[in-house]
Design an enzyme around this catalytic site. Structure first.
Site, PDB file in Angstrom:
ATOM      1  N   GLU A 144      -2.270   0.679   7.916  1.00  0.00           N
ATOM      2  CA  GLU A 144      -1.426  -0.423   7.477  1.00  0.00           C
ATOM      3  C   GLU A 144      -0.200   0.056   6.694  1.00  0.00           C
ATOM      4  OE1 GLU A 144      -3.224  -3.271   4.774  1.00  0.00           O
ATOM      5  OE2 GLU A 144      -1.305  -4.277   4.497  1.00  0.00           O
ATOM      6  N   GLU A 168       1.974 -11.281   6.441  1.00  0.00           N
ATOM      7  CA  GLU A 168       1.009 -10.459   7.190  1.00  0.00           C
ATOM      8  C   GLU A 168       1.499 -10.448   8.633  1.00  0.00           C
ATOM      9  OE1 GLU A 168      -1.550  -8.821   5.970  1.00  0.00           O
ATOM     10  OE2 GLU A 168      -2.228  -9.842   4.140  1.00  0.00           O
ATOM     11  N   HIS A 199       0.827  -1.223   0.000  1.00  0.00           N
ATOM     12  CA  HIS A 199       0.000   0.000   0.000  1.00  0.00           C
ATOM     13  C   HIS A 199       0.862   1.275   0.000  1.00  0.00           C
ATOM     14  CE1 HIS A 199      -3.243  -2.871   0.704  1.00  0.00           C
ATOM     15  NE2 HIS A 199      -2.437  -3.409   1.615  1.00  0.00           N
ATOM     16  N   HIS A 206       2.896  -6.853   4.689  1.00  0.00           N
ATOM     17  CA  HIS A 206       1.542  -6.323   4.910  1.00  0.00           C
ATOM     18  C   HIS A 206       1.098  -6.509   6.362  1.00  0.00           C
ATOM     19  CE1 HIS A 206      -0.026  -5.660   0.710  1.00  0.00           C
ATOM     20  NE2 HIS A 206       1.135  -6.256   0.479  1.00  0.00           N
TER      21      HIS A 206
HETATM   22 ZN   LIG Z   1      -2.237  -5.175   2.782  1.00  0.00          ZN
END
Ligand SMILES: [Zn+2]
Length: 464
Positions: free
Chosen positions: A306, A424, A292, A359
């Site tokens: 995030e 993640e 992102h 992420h």
């Molecule tokens: Zn993400």
């Protein structure tokens, strides 16, 4: 009164539906009038019990008998519910009074069948397995092309080639070939094969998953290697691969290998493929991809964004790797937006030989917590190794749940010719995870763990 009547009507309709559906089900289970068909030949009985296929004589199905072109057109016509009324046809050799004329004309009008160059249909010629592939792919409108290779059909990207037609029916789960890596396109089609193909097309529970009998994982040995649409330098380049990129070979056409790397399927010259070479100690070079950024904050929760967490942790990983002498390319080092394909392209262009996207997770359920790492099983084993090494370090350092290593097709890992994983860190939507991810202490712990996982991966690579 009106209400009561409509309830009764509804009940009657429901009862009719139940009865008729039971009728269909029992019909498929029962009824094997053929002496030459085993009751385990479900596909033949499935078609017979639906009135789509008949025997060749009393109690005989004739499973080994060849199928003529008019028989095939008739069976496909019945299966698709086309107009079978005998009538004038487009073809000089199919007369109005022929039993098959209606189905042949209907199939012609639908673009399912074509004649030969002289305008004849040759109704009594035997159909080949290759012709059957054309017939089925058109009749059921199969469009998807998969990673299909048979040793006896030259791969060919032309829309009207035998290879493309066979690829479509294999990808649709209608044929696996002969089971020995061949398809035998010029062999006569026999009635039991036809029945199996047609039943699979009509009923997904009969379908098979096409699998290449064998493939070989090789590595590209030069930079800027063209992946081409056909087996020769005259075919257009659909993309380039750099040294070290994995290439899964499904088959060969002369000195060209047909296979896949990331999102590219095509041909490369075998001169530039070799065994995977160990990564030298001085060739440790990874792309880090902080997810992102810019106009895309990613997941938001518990006062955190995030994109900020991803960038902070990635920069820490970068510093730790550089301190160990591992080269790093960052797809972004600021709060800026890049498309997913741009991230992959930048990583490949950098000359790096691995890719890790970082992420932070989110879920509707606030209770969801822990870290997990993804790889895409579509290319090679290295991606899974990278994901596993990172995950095994990370969850322990974060003192939270190990959600495991998972195969999933996120774009940046699925379409990546480099070994690639997506981590993640934890759930921004979970109070405990978020409170950790808000602190420099845990961001640093995550970064240390990821850097160690990457080092584990390169140590493993050097030995394999
Ligand atoms: Zn993400």
């Amino acid at each position: 009164m009106k209400t009561v009547l409509s309830k009764v009507t509804l009940f009657l309709i429901a009862a009719v539906l139940v009865i008729s559906s039971l009728g269909i089900n029992t019909a498929s289970a029962a009824g094997n009038p053929f002496k030459d068909v085993s009751s385990s030949d479900e596909e033949i009985l499935y078609l017979y019990n639906r009135g789509m296929i008949k025997g060749v004589a009393a109690n005989m199905f004739g499973p080994k008998q060849a199928v003529t072109r008019e028989q095939a057109a008739t069976l496909i016509g019945r299966a698709l519910g086309l107009n079978g009324k005998e009538r004038k046809t487009k073809f000089a050799d199919v007369q109005v009074d022929r039993y098959s004329s209606g189905y042949i004309q209907s199939a012609y009008e639908k673009g399912i069948i074509t004649g030969d160059s002289k305008g004849n249909f040759r109704p009594q010629d035997t159909m080949t397995r290759g012709e059957m592939a054309f017939l089925l792919s058109r009749a059921f409108n199969y469009k998807k092309i998969g990673h299909v290779y048979f040793t006896d059909i030259k791969t060919d990207s032309a829309a009207n080639s035998v290879y493309t037609a066979v690829n479509k029916i294999a990808t649709a789960g209608v044929s696996n070939g002969t089971g020995k890596g061949t398809y035998s396109p010029n062999n006569k089609l026999i009635r039991e094969e036809f029945a199996i193909f047609l039943a699979r097309a009509l009923n997904s529970s009969y379908r098979v998953t096409y699998k290449n009998v064998a493939f070989t994982d090789l590595n590209v040995t030069v930079n800027n290697l063209n992946v081409r649409s056909g087996a020769g330098t005259g075919y257009k380049s659909i993309g380039k691969l750099n040294a070290g990129a994995p290439f899964r070979v499904y088959g060969y056409n002369g000195s060209w290998a047909y296979g896949i790397s990331g999102n590219m399927t095509g041909y490369v010259s075998t001169a530039y493929l070799g065994k995977a070479t160990p990564v030298a100690a001085n060739n440790r070079f990874i792309t880090l991809d902080p997810g992102h950024g810019g106009s895309d904050p990613g997941a938001v929760g518990n006062g955190l964004r995030e994109s900020d967490i991803n960038l902070d942790v990635s920069k820490r990983v970068e510093a730790k790797l550089k301190a160990k002498g591992i080269k790093v390319y960052m797809t972004r080092s600021t709060d800026v937006f890049h498309s997913l394909s741009a991230r992959v392209n930048k990583g490949v262009a950098s000359g790096s030989n691995a890719f890790l996207s970082i992420h932070t997770n989110a879920a509707d359920a606030a209770a969801a917590s822990g870290s997990e790492t993804f790889y895409s099983a579509s290319v090679g084993n290295d991606s899974k190794q990278l994901a596993t090494f990172v995950q095994n370090r990370l969850y322990k350092a974060m003192d939270h749940q190990n959600r495991g290593v998972k195969n999933y097709g996120f774009q940046v890992i699925r379409t990546n010719p480099l070994p690639a994983a997506l981590v993640e860190l934890g759930f921004i939507t979970n109070k405990s995870d978020a409170s950790k991810l808000a602190t420099a202490t845990y961001k640093d712990r995550a970064a240390t763990a990821i850097a160690l996982g990457i080092e584990d991966y390169y140590n493993w690579k050097a030995k394999n």
